[in-house]
Design an enzyme around this catalytic site. Structure first.
Site, short mmCIF file in Angstrom:
data_model
loop_
_atom_site.label_atom_id
_atom_site.label_comp_id
_atom_site.label_asym_id
_atom_site.label_seq_id
_atom_site.Cartn_x
_atom_site.Cartn_y
_atom_site.Cartn_z
N GLU A 148 0.92 -1.49 -0.04
CA GLU A 148 -0.30 0.13 0.08
C GLU A 148 0.85 1.25 -0.28
O GLU A 148 0.56 2.16 0.74
CB GLU A 148 -0.95 0.03 1.17
N VAL A 149 1.78 1.41 -0.70
CA VAL A 149 2.58 2.76 -1.22
C VAL A 149 1.60 3.49 -1.95
O VAL A 149 0.81 3.23 -2.50
CB VAL A 149 3.97 2.73 -1.50
#
Lengths: 566, 566
Positions: free
Chosen positions: B336-337
């Protein structure tokens, strides 16, 4: 610009974010001064002959003031307030008084002898900003007890001090609805008495006032009654999983002293298979297979309502339970009866023929008979809504109907002019969403999926779809826990803090005191329910109730910052 | 008729309903004789220089044999077996031996020094019907430990006796997959070390062998490391909510001695906001509003991967954590960058320009740098699947990929020829289904709704959609708990007994040992997973782990009778 500021004050002033009261009082004025309790703080009663249970309540609160360590939910916790606490005025005492010409009775007696609609739970609590004396005034010891609960559950702790940030404070409070309950199934899995008492304590802190005790069901009959001791001896899961007569009396006393009524539900004529462990002669389709045909849950079995012997047995059972119970209410349940169970039962068919009755007539007569026992003993009878809406049974005029299948059923009950409590499965069932428990079904859901979030419960409108003329029929409501997938191991976690949502709905009312909605797109932004409910959760944990976290602590310490609109 | 009986025996014999082993051993022959443990029962080791941790394990089991009170889940419980127990042969001892030419090493050393695919966890356990001596043979102390776990978790208690009903018993066992984990988020809410250790104990009883420790996240950084003590000092929720270096070592030792590896995940470069409490210079979009634009969860913030200082900081952080950790594996996370976070961060933009890099190149380099630290320290690196599938970063050939978003992603990872573990949110996430926690949204669901039932987790097929050639890439899998809505108060309840489903999936394998499916319409009816899992639940409760009830006790005592098809 001046107008905008004024409007903001109107909206925000009554519910300061630094005052975590739950439920919201119905009248409140609050300032911005910090006050703390003096190291010699005491609670005095301004009248003689203080009832022992009121005195006990005072002692419990004084203990809490020593043992609570809940710090305010802000970054830095209590240290954020240290300076203002250091400089704050000290409150030396809280004085309790009753209005004149009031008969002084124990809290338990108020609960036990006054009908639920006739009780006076109102109180006025004042906490000065600069003086030294707080006051609590009520019209009854029950009202004093409610005011004490407010006082008990409002203080912040830091470095040995107890303080609030919103003095002067004046709370003029009374409940919107007289019935604010928790329905507790202790049959599917057993809970020790200590669990029930811990739950009663927590209930009292948020002003819930009814434990609706679904004590027995088809799976187990843990209730010990003098008339039929064999019911528990053979129908309980084990000898250690019985509520003895002494246990029942002890729970009722414990509840009553905390302003809580116990409404025992002897669910009949369905949900009674376990009676057949001792008395198979009273049970039709006893554990008959496949259970899916004969019952909503395993095992199948329900009372042979057409049998005179069984009706007499049921009446004697109700009487024997009533002999154990104080209070003005009781329930005969009545949900989910199954017609194939009776239609295929030879004993029932023979009895119907002998009586020249239909099964509907037998059911009607059965309900009237058990209601008669309750009525003769001064108990307001409660009944499940399907008995009225689906089976059209005759009920006493003073019956309270438990509306459970859907919130939409409330209208139908109201149209019959019956009083009722809200227990809608689509808002309030605490056990929904845990999946299927009747086999290995990979895609199985609980019948009342999804999980009922606190937001969902909290959004409930007790007056939805009702006409103004019907609103007086709403006694209140209750959130239930059904125990197919719950037990002592997860009681606190499945119940708290969600049950507090129901507590505020029925204490504070269909709307906020100012008429605004409590939650949703139109909610008054100043009433941050999430922040206050986080506080309830942390206060419960501080007192040993294992309430679940609603958010990461990061969010709990920064009210509003985790909301999707921020 | 004869043929029918014979077929039934074929199906039922390997997994007698009265033998509640979990996970199912991969090889089993069982009889129908009752045997009990002698009052002088003891466990002997047939070799010298017994490692202390193996000796400790033996002592724990001997204690369990004294303190366990779990009675078989049948009507009447242990009393149903009293007669046969009375007449049963007594086992006087269990003798542990190693195959010849094996180096005797502590269990912890087996775990710490042998790569996860190279360990030998196999064992053979025999319990005679008429003799007096049980035997356990393995190729390693780790294998002995697994066999001891079987022995530890199989006895029924009644009236002071410990017995089984299926002697002679011969279990020839080894895991289907080398990696069988539990991923534990201790950041969103904090868990004391005692919670972790209790969980490790329970994990060992069902032969789980990896604690994947998601120790820090954006909300809190409870990990104390020597290189940057300020990270915990400022990034933890409080000074009481820190895992000190001593805590970490103590947890790792406790785990290793129970045959469990600790794979610490330092989730980077996203999920790192809390690092900014001490080092804001390393965090882009630090707590920037609205968080919904810059992160999947509040608060926003991730490492400035384009900054040389930040890369050096990250490498030093990994090294400092590694200095605390034994074992052969570690994880840099990477889920989840958020691209807008970096794209709007002036520091990052300047660094990219200076380096003449794209953000994708910087990300690739960052991952290579931290993988380099792990590799240099002999740690097999793990990484989250989106780094590979969505960001196409370069990873070391020996990387283990954590496939988490969907079970379908496994195929894509396999196509890249990378080894991986299954952690699919659509099967295994223990926290799903508890509703929305980011505001007052009445209709809010958790993103991974619905609740993942044990049946759902148990139905997982580790080889689904994979070619035969790709199957060797499956290292195993793990069920995670994310702690946004969990904390110490509900750890046991949210994890157990569901985590046991994952334990059996990865120990016993994609199918039963005979090739039949474990669950579903085609499942072998003789393997009653529900009954065995009920037993796991009651055994856990008996040992103080607050596992939730899966059914009413009525059903648990009558396996199969509550199933919808009965």
């Amino acid at each position: 610009m001046v107008i905008v500021v004024f409007l903001c004050l109107l909206i925000l002033a009554p519910f300061p974010s630094s005052l975590g009261l739950w439920p919201i009082p119905r009248g409140l004025s609050a300032g911005t001064a910090t006050v703390k309790l003096s190291s010699s703080f005491d609670i005095h009663v301004a009248f003689n002959n203080v009832p022992a249970d009121l005195d006990d309540a005072i002692h419990r609160i004084k203990t809490h003031l020593k043992t609570d360590t809940f710090e305010r939910l802000v970054v830095g916790r209590g240290s954020a307030d240290a300076n203002s606490v250091h400089r704050a005025f000290s409150i030396k005492d809280l004085t309790l008084s009753l209005t004149q010409n009031v008969t002084i009775r124990p809290v338990a007696v108020e609960v036990n002898t006054v009908g639920i609609e006739d009780r006076d739970e109102s109180y006025i609590l004042t906490i000065p900003a600069k003086g030294t004396q707080a006051t609590l005034v009520a019209n009854s010891t029950l009202g004093l007890f409610r005011g004490l609960s407010t006082f008990d559950f409002m203080w912040y702790h830091f470095d040995g001090e107890k303080y609030i940030l919103n003095a002067p404070l004046r709370i003029t409070d009374s409940p919107a609805f007289p019935y604010r309950g928790f329905s507790f199934d202790t049959s599917r899995n057993f809970y020790p008495v200590s669990d029930i008492k811990r739950t009663l304590d927590a209930m009292s802190w948020v002003k819930l006032n009814v434990l609706y005790w679904h004590i027995a069901d088809s799976q187990a009959f843990p209730l010990q009654v003098a008339a039929f001791p064999e019911l528990a001896a053979r129908g309980a899961y084990s000898q250690e999983e019985i509520y003895t007569e002494s246990d029942i009396k002890s729970v009722v006393k414990y509840a009553n002293e905390r302003g809580i009524d116990v409404v025992m539900e002897l669910d009949t004529p369905g949900h009674t298979t376990a009676i057949g462990m001792a008395h198979p002669e009273h049970i039709a389709c006893f554990a008959k297979s496949p259970w899916t045909k004969y019952a909503n849950e395993p095992p199948a079995g329900q009372l042979r309502i057409a049998s005179a012997d069984t009706v007499n047995f049921a009446k004697k059972l109700f009487q024997s339970a009533i002999d154990l119970l104080d209070g003005t209410m009781m329930s005969s349940g009545g949900d989910e009866v199954n017609l194939p169970c009776w239609n295929e039962d030879e004993d029932t068919l023979a009895a119907l023929e002998q009586n020249n009755q239909t099964i509907a007539q037998a059911l009607d007569q059965f309900v009237q008979e058990v209601q008669g026992v309750m009525n003769a003993n001064g108990k307001m009878p409660f009944i499940k809504s399907d008995m009225v809406l689906e089976h059209n049974v005759t009920v006493l005029n003073n019956t309270g109907v438990v509306v459970w299948k859907s919130s939409l059923d409330a209208v139908s009950v109201a149209q019959r002019g019956l009083r009722f409590i809200h227990q809608p499965s689509n808002y309030f069932y605490l056990d929904c969403g845990a999946g299927d428990w009747v086999g290995n079904n990979v895609l199985g859901n609980s019948w009342c999926d999804p999980f009922k979030t606190w937001q969902r419960a909290y959004s409930f409108d007790p007056y939805a779809n009702l006409t103004t003329d019907q609103q007086h029929l709403v006694l209140g409501g209750q959130m239930p826990i059904w125990s197919e997938q719950s037990s002592s191991e997860n009681l606190d976690q499945i119940v708290w803090p969600r049950l507090a949502a129901g507590a505020e709905v029925f204490w504070t009312g269909a709307t906020l005191p100012d008429g605004n909605p409590r939650l949703g797109v139109n909610a008054t932004s100043g009433v941050n329910a999430f922040a206050r409910l986080n506080e309830v959760r942390y206060r419960l944990v501080d007192r040993g109730v294992k309430a679940i976290a609603l958010q990461p602590k990061w969010c709990a310490l920064r009210p509003g910052l985790c909301d999707v609109d921020s």
